[in-house]
Scaffold this motif. Structure first.
Motif, PDB file in Angstrom:
ATOM      1  N   VAL A 174      11.432  -6.495   9.750  1.00 20.57           N
ATOM      2  CA  VAL A 174       9.978  -6.685   9.783  1.00 20.57           C
ATOM      3  C   VAL A 174       9.364  -6.151  11.081  1.00 20.57           C
ATOM      4  CG1 VAL A 174       8.182  -8.474   9.784  1.00 20.57           C
ATOM      5  CG2 VAL A 174      10.094  -8.637   8.200  1.00 20.57           C
ATOM      6  N   PHE A 175      10.081  -6.200  12.185  1.00 18.37           N
ATOM      7  CA  PHE A 175       9.547  -5.818  13.497  1.00 18.37           C
ATOM      8  C   PHE A 175       8.926  -4.420  13.523  1.00 18.37           C
ATOM      9  CE2 PHE A 175      10.282  -4.211  17.873  1.00 18.37           C
ATOM     10  CZ  PHE A 175       9.455  -5.091  18.554  1.00 18.37           C
ATOM     11  N   PRO A 176       9.573  -3.375  13.003  1.00 22.37           N
ATOM     12  CA  PRO A 176       8.981  -2.040  13.141  1.00 22.37           C
ATOM     13  C   PRO A 176       7.877  -1.720  12.135  1.00 22.37           C
ATOM     14  CG  PRO A 176      11.129  -1.867  12.124  1.00 22.37           C
ATOM     15  CD  PRO A 176      10.942  -3.307  12.497  1.00 22.37           C
ATOM     16  N   VAL A 177       7.696  -2.536  11.112  1.00 17.67           N
ATOM     17  CA  VAL A 177       6.721  -2.207  10.065  1.00 17.67           C
ATOM     18  C   VAL A 177       5.298  -2.095  10.620  1.00 17.67           C
ATOM     19  CG1 VAL A 177       5.671  -3.006   7.910  1.00 17.67           C
ATOM     20  CG2 VAL A 177       8.157  -3.035   8.175  1.00 17.67           C
ATOM     21  N   PRO A 178       4.792  -3.050  11.410  1.00 19.31           N
ATOM     22  CA  PRO A 178       3.436  -2.864  11.955  1.00 19.31           C
ATOM     23  C   PRO A 178       3.305  -1.630  12.841  1.00 19.31           C
ATOM     24  CG  PRO A 178       4.151  -5.133  12.274  1.00 19.31           C
ATOM     25  CD  PRO A 178       5.330  -4.363  11.756  1.00 19.31           C
ATOM     26  N   ILE A 179       4.376  -1.306  13.545  1.00 21.44           N
ATOM     27  CA  ILE A 179       4.344  -0.107  14.393  1.00 21.44           C
ATOM     28  C   ILE A 179       4.193   1.137  13.515  1.00 21.44           C
ATOM     29  CG2 ILE A 179       5.650   1.303  16.036  1.00 21.44           C
ATOM     30  CD1 ILE A 179       7.021  -1.354  16.925  1.00 21.44           C
ATOM     31  N   ILE A 180       4.952   1.194  12.433  1.00 18.63           N
ATOM     32  CA  ILE A 180       4.867   2.336  11.511  1.00 18.63           C
ATOM     33  C   ILE A 180       3.475   2.434  10.902  1.00 18.63           C
ATOM     34  CG2 ILE A 180       5.715   3.265   9.321  1.00 18.63           C
ATOM     35  CD1 ILE A 180       8.458   2.003  10.065  1.00 18.63           C
ATOM     36  N   LEU A 181       2.940   1.291  10.473  1.00 15.62           N
ATOM     37  CA  LEU A 181       1.629   1.296   9.821  1.00 15.62           C
ATOM     38  C   LEU A 181       0.496   1.673  10.773  1.00 15.62           C
ATOM     39  CD1 LEU A 181       1.982  -1.849   7.534  1.00 15.62           C
ATOM     40  CD2 LEU A 181       2.258   0.558   6.906  1.00 15.62           C
ATOM     41  N   SER A 182       0.684   1.442  12.073  1.00 15.62           N
ATOM     42  CA  SER A 182      -0.381   1.750  13.028  1.00 15.62           C
ATOM     43  C   SER A 182      -0.361   3.203  13.502  1.00 15.62           C
ATOM     44  CB  SER A 182      -0.290   0.812  14.234  1.00 15.62           C
ATOM     45  OG  SER A 182       0.863   1.100  14.993  1.00 15.62           O
ATOM     46  N   ARG A 210      -0.363   7.492  13.163  1.00 18.81           N
ATOM     47  CA  ARG A 210      -1.236   8.440  12.461  1.00 18.81           C
ATOM     48  C   ARG A 210      -0.460   9.380  11.537  1.00 18.81           C
ATOM     49  NH1 ARG A 210      -4.767  10.861  17.169  1.00 18.81           N
ATOM     50  NH2 ARG A 210      -3.002  10.213  18.418  1.00 18.81           N
ATOM     51  N   ILE A 211       0.733   9.003  11.160  1.00 12.21           N
ATOM     52  CA  ILE A 211       1.495   9.847  10.234  1.00 12.21           C
ATOM     53  C   ILE A 211       0.917   9.689   8.825  1.00 12.21           C
ATOM     54  CG2 ILE A 211       3.588   9.826  11.632  1.00 12.21           C
ATOM     55  CD1 ILE A 211       4.759   7.714   9.830  1.00 12.21           C
ATOM     56  N   PRO A 212       1.165  10.652   7.951  1.00  6.79           N
ATOM     57  CA  PRO A 212       0.617  10.574   6.595  1.00  6.79           C
ATOM     58  C   PRO A 212       1.073   9.309   5.856  1.00  6.79           C
ATOM     59  CG  PRO A 212       1.542  12.754   7.011  1.00  6.79           C
ATOM     60  CD  PRO A 212       1.903  11.894   8.179  1.00  6.79           C
ATOM     61  N   THR A 213       0.211   8.834   4.979  1.00  5.78           N
ATOM     62  CA  THR A 213       0.457   7.591   4.242  1.00  5.78           C
ATOM     63  C   THR A 213       1.745   7.657   3.435  1.00  5.78           C
ATOM     64  OG1 THR A 213      -1.928   7.256   4.084  1.00  5.78           O
ATOM     65  CG2 THR A 213      -0.553   5.957   2.615  1.00  5.78           C
ATOM     66  N   LYS A 214       2.016   8.790   2.823  1.00  6.69           N
ATOM     67  CA  LYS A 214       3.228   8.940   2.025  1.00  6.69           C
ATOM     68  C   LYS A 214       4.471   8.699   2.886  1.00  6.69           C
ATOM     69  CE  LYS A 214       5.644  12.147  -1.003  1.00  6.69           C
ATOM     70  NZ  LYS A 214       5.673  13.493  -1.588  1.00  6.69           N
ATOM     71  N   ARG A 215       4.475   9.259   4.089  1.00 11.21           N
ATOM     72  CA  ARG A 215       5.610   9.074   4.995  1.00 11.21           C
ATOM     73  C   ARG A 215       5.695   7.621   5.461  1.00 11.21           C
ATOM     74  NH1 ARG A 215       8.008  13.220   8.980  1.00 11.21           N
ATOM     75  NH2 ARG A 215       8.531  14.016   6.950  1.00 11.21           N
ATOM     76  N   LYS A 216       4.557   6.978   5.705  1.00  9.77           N
ATOM     77  CA  LYS A 216       4.551   5.561   6.087  1.00  9.77           C
ATOM     78  C   LYS A 216       5.212   4.713   5.014  1.00  9.77           C
ATOM     79  CE  LYS A 216       0.327   5.425   8.843  1.00  9.77           C
ATOM     80  NZ  LYS A 216      -1.006   4.827   8.974  1.00  9.77           N
ATOM     81  N   VAL A 217       4.819   4.960   3.774  1.00 15.85           N
ATOM     82  CA  VAL A 217       5.381   4.199   2.653  1.00 15.85           C
ATOM     83  C   VAL A 217       6.892   4.411   2.562  1.00 15.85           C
ATOM     84  CG1 VAL A 217       5.405   3.989   0.123  1.00 15.85           C
ATOM     85  CG2 VAL A 217       3.229   4.148   1.346  1.00 15.85           C
ATOM     86  N   LEU A 218       7.318   5.655   2.708  1.00 15.21           N
ATOM     87  CA  LEU A 218       8.753   5.946   2.653  1.00 15.21           C
ATOM     88  C   LEU A 218       9.519   5.268   3.790  1.00 15.21           C
ATOM     89  CD1 LEU A 218       8.704   9.722   1.636  1.00 15.21           C
ATOM     90  CD2 LEU A 218       9.398   7.776   0.232  1.00 15.21           C
ATOM     91  N   LEU A 219       8.957   5.264   4.986  1.00 14.23           N
ATOM     92  CA  LEU A 219       9.618   4.615   6.116  1.00 14.23           C
ATOM     93  C   LEU A 219       9.707   3.099   5.922  1.00 14.23           C
ATOM     94  CD1 LEU A 219       8.143   6.612   9.123  1.00 14.23           C
ATOM     95  CD2 LEU A 219      10.549   6.498   8.432  1.00 14.23           C
ATOM     96  N   MET A 249       9.724   1.541   3.064  1.00 14.60           N
ATOM     97  CA  MET A 249      10.721   1.325   2.003  1.00 14.60           C
ATOM     98  C   MET A 249      12.139   1.463   2.553  1.00 14.60           C
ATOM     99  SD  MET A 249       8.921   3.189  -1.281  1.00 14.60           S
ATOM    100  CE  MET A 249      10.462   3.432  -2.079  1.00 14.60           C
ATOM    101  N   LEU A 250      12.337   2.416   3.443  1.00 15.32           N
ATOM    102  CA  LEU A 250      13.643   2.615   4.056  1.00 15.32           C
ATOM    103  C   LEU A 250      14.065   1.367   4.832  1.00 15.32           C
ATOM    104  CD1 LEU A 250      15.994   4.587   4.704  1.00 15.32           C
ATOM    105  CD2 LEU A 250      14.681   5.259   6.722  1.00 15.32           C
ATOM    106  N   PHE A 251      13.168   0.813   5.615  1.00 11.55           N
ATOM    107  CA  PHE A 251      13.488  -0.403   6.357  1.00 11.55           C
ATOM    108  C   PHE A 251      13.729  -1.578   5.407  1.00 11.55           C
ATOM    109  CE2 PHE A 251      11.783   1.772  10.096  1.00 11.55           C
ATOM    110  CZ  PHE A 251      12.708   1.375  11.043  1.00 11.55           C
ATOM    111  N   CYS A 252      13.008  -1.612   4.298  1.00 15.83           N
ATOM    112  CA  CYS A 252      13.154  -2.724   3.348  1.00 15.83           C
ATOM    113  C   CYS A 252      14.510  -2.727   2.648  1.00 15.83           C
ATOM    114  CB  CYS A 252      12.019  -2.712   2.340  1.00 15.83           C
ATOM    115  SG  CYS A 252      10.457  -3.272   3.068  1.00 15.83           S
ATOM    116  N   PHE A 253      15.229  -1.612   2.672  1.00 16.47           N
ATOM    117  CA  PHE A 253      16.584  -1.613   2.117  1.00 16.47           C
ATOM    118  C   PHE A 253      17.491  -2.580   2.871  1.00 16.47           C
ATOM    119  CE2 PHE A 253      15.798   2.636   0.075  1.00 16.47           C
ATOM    120  CZ  PHE A 253      16.056   2.198  -1.218  1.00 16.47           C
ATOM    121  N   GLY A 254      17.110  -2.917   4.084  1.00 17.79           N
ATOM    122  CA  GLY A 254      17.859  -3.903   4.856  1.00 17.79           C
ATOM    123  C   GLY A 254      17.868  -5.282   4.207  1.00 17.79           C
TER     124      GLY A 254
END
Length: 132
Positions: free
Chosen positions: A71-79, A81-90, A92-97
């Protein structure tokens, strides 16, 4: 915002240290006296063989730390300026944990059901390692 992340990082450090100490204490406190860990004959009893306290302490702290690390890196990723598609993929990648968290929470009662059988413990440890 930076202060919040610094506080969370410090909390994570303390949580890691506390979980380490808790697992060591639970491991050493379960079989008394400690010399019984190395005793073969006469049998020191199931409390020195099964390791349920260590299993539950390690599994619980592992699941909590894993959730924090997911959960820790998710707010950092969402904040960012990378494209939304890449944010969603990242994200999802962390959620595999959460797969390893689920396996950990599932395996603990299964091992207890099997009275701490070493074959079952090894099988679930292998499954968890494979998922990780």
């Amino acid at each position: 915002m930076k202060k919040v992340y610094l506080r969370l990082t410090m909390f994570l450090r303390y949580a890691l240290g506390a979980s380490f100490i808790a697992v060591i204490v639970s491991d050493l406190a379960e079989c008394q006296p400690i010399a019984n860990y190395w005793q073969v004959v006469p049998d020191p009893g199931p409390q020195c063989r099964q390791g349920f306290a260590q299993l539950l302490t390690m599994g619980t702290t592992s699941a909590i730390i894993d959730v924090i690390l997911i959960v820790f890196p998710v707010p950092i990723i969402l904040s960012t300026r990378i494209p939304t598609k890449r944010k969603v993929l990242l994200v999802m990648l962390f959620c595999f944990g959460f797969l390893t968290v689920g396996i950990t929470l599932y395996r603990m009662p299964k091992i207890i059901e099997e009275h701490g059988d070493q074959v079952v413990r090894s099988m679930w440890a292998s499954i968890e390692l494979l998922a990780a």
